[in-house]
Design a protein around this motif. Structure first.
Motif, short mmCIF file in Angstrom:
data_model
loop_
_atom_site.label_atom_id
_atom_site.label_comp_id
_atom_site.label_asym_id
_atom_site.label_seq_id
_atom_site.Cartn_x
_atom_site.Cartn_y
_atom_site.Cartn_z
N LEU A 1 0.88 -1.30 -0.04
CA LEU A 1 -0.01 -0.02 -0.07
C LEU A 1 1.00 1.29 -0.19
O LEU A 1 0.49 2.30 -0.73
CB LEU A 1 -0.92 -0.01 1.27
CG LEU A 1 -2.03 0.73 0.95
CD1 LEU A 1 -2.94 0.54 -0.09
CD2 LEU A 1 -2.96 0.72 2.47
N ARG A 2 2.05 1.23 0.70
CA ARG A 2 2.79 2.28 0.72
C ARG A 2 3.45 2.79 -0.56
O ARG A 2 3.54 3.66 -0.94
CB ARG A 2 3.87 2.11 1.87
CG ARG A 2 3.33 2.38 3.42
CD ARG A 2 4.45 2.34 4.21
NE ARG A 2 5.25 1.29 4.49
CZ ARG A 2 6.69 1.33 4.67
NH1 ARG A 2 7.35 2.34 5.09
NH2 ARG A 2 7.22 0.06 4.86
N ILE A 3 3.99 1.57 -1.14
CA ILE A 3 4.52 1.72 -2.57
C ILE A 3 3.66 2.09 -3.57
O ILE A 3 4.10 3.00 -4.24
CB ILE A 3 5.09 0.22 -2.83
CG1 ILE A 3 6.30 -0.27 -2.01
CG2 ILE A 3 5.67 0.42 -4.55
CD1 ILE A 3 6.80 -1.73 -2.13
N ALA A 4 2.35 1.74 -3.55
CA ALA A 4 1.44 2.05 -4.44
C ALA A 4 1.20 3.64 -4.18
O ALA A 4 0.91 4.34 -5.06
CB ALA A 4 0.14 1.26 -4.10
N ALA A 5 0.90 4.11 -3.13
CA ALA A 5 0.44 5.38 -2.66
C ALA A 5 1.65 6.32 -3.17
O ALA A 5 1.27 7.28 -3.89
CB ALA A 5 0.25 5.67 -1.14
N ALA A 6 2.97 6.02 -2.71
CA ALA A 6 3.99 6.80 -3.10
C ALA A 6 4.08 7.12 -4.75
O ALA A 6 4.42 8.04 -5.42
CB ALA A 6 5.21 6.41 -2.52
N SER A 7 3.99 5.65 -5.40
CA SER A 7 4.15 5.84 -6.83
C SER A 7 3.02 6.42 -7.73
O SER A 7 3.14 7.31 -8.37
CB SER A 7 4.27 4.17 -7.46
OG SER A 7 5.09 3.49 -6.94
N ALA A 8 1.76 6.52 -6.99
CA ALA A 8 0.45 7.23 -7.59
C ALA A 8 0.99 8.74 -7.43
O ALA A 8 0.63 9.43 -8.44
CB ALA A 8 -0.47 6.85 -6.62
N VAL A 9 1.55 9.20 -6.29
CA VAL A 9 1.80 10.70 -6.29
C VAL A 9 2.87 11.17 -7.10
O VAL A 9 2.61 12.06 -7.84
CB VAL A 9 2.48 11.19 -4.82
CG1 VAL A 9 3.02 12.27 -4.54
CG2 VAL A 9 1.21 10.70 -3.73
N CYS A 10 4.11 9.98 -7.61
CA CYS A 10 4.92 10.45 -8.46
C CYS A 10 4.33 10.53 -9.96
O CYS A 10 4.69 11.42 -10.49
CB CYS A 10 5.98 9.21 -8.31
SG CYS A 10 7.40 9.49 -9.62
N PHE A 11 3.61 9.44 -10.17
CA PHE A 11 3.02 9.71 -11.58
C PHE A 11 1.93 10.61 -11.72
O PHE A 11 1.93 11.10 -12.84
CB PHE A 11 2.28 8.32 -11.96
CG PHE A 11 3.42 7.33 -12.38
CD1 PHE A 11 3.45 6.92 -13.59
CD2 PHE A 11 4.10 6.34 -11.43
CE1 PHE A 11 4.22 6.17 -14.05
CE2 PHE A 11 5.05 5.58 -11.96
CZ PHE A 11 5.19 4.93 -13.32
N HIS A 12 1.34 11.18 -10.70
CA HIS A 12 0.40 12.03 -10.66
C HIS A 12 1.01 13.47 -10.99
O HIS A 12 0.57 14.24 -11.75
CB HIS A 12 -0.48 12.25 -9.14
CG HIS A 12 -1.19 13.63 -9.13
ND1 HIS A 12 -2.25 13.95 -9.74
CD2 HIS A 12 -0.83 14.68 -8.43
CE1 HIS A 12 -2.54 15.33 -9.37
NE2 HIS A 12 -1.62 15.70 -8.53
N HIS A 13 2.32 13.56 -10.25
CA HIS A 13 2.96 14.88 -10.66
C HIS A 13 3.59 14.97 -11.98
O HIS A 13 4.04 15.98 -12.31
CB HIS A 13 4.03 15.05 -9.57
CG HIS A 13 3.29 15.71 -7.93
ND1 HIS A 13 3.77 15.30 -6.86
CD2 HIS A 13 2.37 16.31 -7.90
CE1 HIS A 13 3.45 15.91 -5.94
NE2 HIS A 13 2.25 16.54 -6.48
N TYR A 14 4.04 13.73 -12.48
CA TYR A 14 4.27 13.84 -13.78
C TYR A 14 3.52 14.33 -14.64
O TYR A 14 3.90 14.95 -15.67
CB TYR A 14 4.66 12.34 -14.11
CG TYR A 14 4.75 11.65 -15.62
CD1 TYR A 14 5.93 12.17 -16.29
CD2 TYR A 14 3.95 11.09 -16.30
CE1 TYR A 14 5.70 11.95 -17.83
CE2 TYR A 14 3.85 10.77 -17.57
CZ TYR A 14 4.77 11.10 -18.44
OH TYR A 14 4.93 10.78 -19.70
N SER A 15 2.14 14.07 -14.42
CA SER A 15 1.01 14.74 -15.33
C SER A 15 0.95 16.36 -15.16
O SER A 15 0.78 16.79 -16.01
CB SER A 15 -0.18 14.07 -15.13
OG SER A 15 -0.27 12.74 -15.39
#
Length: 374
Positions: A21-35
């Motif tokens: 869950l931590r990995i998924a949440a941090a990765s989601a923030v990263c890809f969100h800021h990519y957009s």
């Protein structure tokens, strides 16, 4: 491994679930800021703030879990929290400076596209390292590309938790709590309901409610209902619908309000749904024997999860540096994927500095260090 008895730590299945869950949440923030770095392009679903809410829920859960299991004084609690934050924050601030300076050096024009590359000034450094980059003490926007507004707010939740749940001198703690709220204002605490939901879930979990009665039925109900509520809340436009009444409640108008604060009603609902889903899965995993993976794989997953704090703090500036190096976003998702891979692969080395730092702080202040650090 034997099932978790009441009051003990999570079993390996539950720990691995929280790691994923931590990995998924941090990765989601990263890809969100990519957009968000590409104006007019929505290359990834807008789930950045929702992922931050998941972090708040997990933070409240883990803080309550570890504090209840090893309840000590306010001093011990403060040392644990300070070592956890500063062992990672200081190295990440240095990395932020290095990434921003390197990007500006390779391509001086990058500052026109990403003006926050110049935000690593001395005054901003002071605000960031002292975690006072929130009004009335500073600017919530952060340091360089760091999303440090959420860390700043979370630190104040640690303070509130210490005053409410750890401090023994209740009257004095109440006076200090009132002074903190009056000084900071309402805004830093608008996202706190999700943190509280996580702590309440940990309280219920430690009281052994997960192991009573029809645990599997209850866990399935909470997990499925929570996930369904998350999907409905995110996809139904509820955030936009609640932004107007939320902004009125928060007093938007003559005074600056951080943009994320406007959705606090929606994020409270989202946090409640996330808490229900997480608690339900933990109930379903309660009492599981053995490990979900072989020991070497489980250790690798934990190391990756231990790098999520570094990924969360440094992903934006590293993405811009890679953008400058590659000359653009030529291959979709390549830059955020590399960023996540780089920071998650060795971020645990930084995050685990908290253990020797905690030991030194405990020794310096004349306190007895715990046998096993949470």
């Amino acid at each position: 491994m034997a099932p978790r008895p009441p009051g003990s730590r999570l079993n390996p299945h539950q720990s691995t679930f929280l790691d994923f869950l931590r990995i998924a949440a941090a990765s989601a923030v990263c890809f969100h800021h990519y957009s968000s770095l590409q104006p007019g392009v929505q290359a990834f679903p807008n789930v950045g703030q929702e992922a931050a809410i998941v972090f708040f829920v997990l933070s409240g859960f883990i803080i309550m879990l570890t504090t209840t299991e090893g309840r000590g004084s306010v001093g011990d609690y403060s040392i644990k929290r300070a070592s956890r934050i500063y062992s990672t924050l200081v190295p990440c601030l240095l990395l932020e400076v290095a990434f921003c300076v390197a990007a500006r050096t390779i391509d001086p024009s990058a500052e026109q596209t990403f003006p926050w590359l110049d935000d690593v000034s001395a005054s901003n450094s002071l605000h960031a390292v002292t975690i006072i980059n929130t009004k009335p003490l500073g600017d919530a926007a952060g340091f360089g590309g760091m999303p440090s507004w959420s860390l700043t707010w979370e630190v104040w939740y640690y303070v509130v938790f210490a005053l409410v749940a750890v401090a023994q001198r209740r009257v004095l703690a109440g006076i200090v709590l009132l002074a903190v709220v009056l000084f900071l204002g309402l805004e830093p605490f608008l996202w706190m309901p999700s943190w509280i939901f996580g702590s309440l879930a940990a309280t219920a979990f430690l009281r052994g409610r997960a192991g009573r009665g029809n645990a599997r039925r209850r866990g399935t109900l909470f997990a499925a209902g929570g996930v369904l509520a998350l999907l409905v809340a995110w996809s139904s436009g509820l955030r936009s619908a609640l932004s107007v009444p939320a902004s009125r409640l928060a007093g938007v108008g003559s005074e600056y309000l951080f943009p994320h604060s406007v959705g606090f009603l929606y994020f409270a609902i989202f946090g409640l749904a996330a808490t229900a889903a997480i608690w339900g899965v933990l109930v379903l995993l309660d009492g599981r024997d053995g490990r979900p993976f072989e020991e070497r794989t489980a250790a690798r997953i934990q190391r990756i999860a231990d790098g999520t704090f570094v990924l969360y703090l440094n992903h934006t500036s590293l993405m811009v540096l890679l953008y400058v190096v590659f000359g653009g976003w030529s291959v979709p998702y390549l830059v955020p994927a590399l960023t996540a891979g780089i920071l998650l692969s060795w971020g645990h080395r930084i995050e685990r500095l908290r253990f020797p730092l905690r030991q030194r702080l405990m020794t310096f202040f004349g306190r007895r260090a715990p046998a096993a650090a949470p």
